[in-house]
Design a protein around this motif. Sequence first.
Motif, PDB file in Angstrom:
ATOM      1  N   GLU A 144     -30.766  -4.762  21.825  1.00  0.00           N
ATOM      2  CA  GLU A 144     -30.987  -3.920  20.647  1.00  0.00           C
ATOM      3  C   GLU A 144     -30.649  -2.467  20.956  1.00  0.00           C
TER       4      GLU A 144
ATOM      5  N   GLU B 115     -21.019 -11.201  22.651  1.00  0.00           N
ATOM      6  CA  GLU B 115     -20.740 -10.102  21.710  1.00  0.00           C
ATOM      7  C   GLU B 115     -19.382  -9.456  21.981  1.00  0.00           C
TER       8      GLU B 115
ATOM      9  N   GLU C  74     -26.896  -1.962  21.226  1.00  0.00           N
ATOM     10  CA  GLU C  74     -26.282  -1.914  19.899  1.00  0.00           C
ATOM     11  C   GLU C  74     -26.528  -0.570  19.235  1.00  0.00           C
TER      12      GLU C  74
ATOM     13  N   ASP D 141     -23.570   2.190  18.192  1.00  0.00           N
ATOM     14  CA  ASP D 141     -23.443   2.648  16.804  1.00  0.00           C
ATOM     15  C   ASP D 141     -23.504   4.167  16.667  1.00  0.00           C
TER      16      ASP D 141
END
Length: 199
Positions: free
Chosen positions: A191, A89, A194, A198
Amino acid sequence: MLSSKAKLSVVIILTVISMYLIYMLWNIQQRLPIIEQVDDIHFESVLNEDYTFQNEHLKVVAFIYTKCPDICPMTMYDLTFLQAKLKDEQIFGDRVQIVTITLDPEFDTADTLRKYASNFAIDSSGWFILRDSESETKIVANQFQMNYKKDENGFVTHSTKLYLVDAENKIRSVHDMNVAGKEVNLEEIMENIERLLDE
């Protein structure tokens, strides 16, 4: 009396406001909770320069010790897979770090930890292996509610948790280590990473 055009404008405005409020409520519900605030930590990093938590990175934190016969080495292997996912990523090191802290600094000297690290595919550009005095280790472990006790044979019983810490040093999620061969849930950790990125 409002004209049809004015009524339509009011309906559009109310719809937009409603959608915005729904979005904000959903966003708040999706945010990870703040579990605990962690003080800044200055520890010896055995693979690179001394480490401070006050560095504006997300951190996956694990407490380990090199004499651990099962949970710690299996968790370390799982963290190498997490390292690979973070690299895929393109967030490893620059945005997310892996931090492992020894619970047994008396035995786990810097040299011992370096030899231990050589058993795993650790990239020291974003993975930090830390040690400090027994007293400082205890203070930090208490902040994470990491319970441990060393017996006379050098065996350390300890909690089996990993921690995701945000850029403001707040613990935002807690995950199981590799216990009884059950792998660390890397998908869940990714998850949550992320979600924090955000925010």
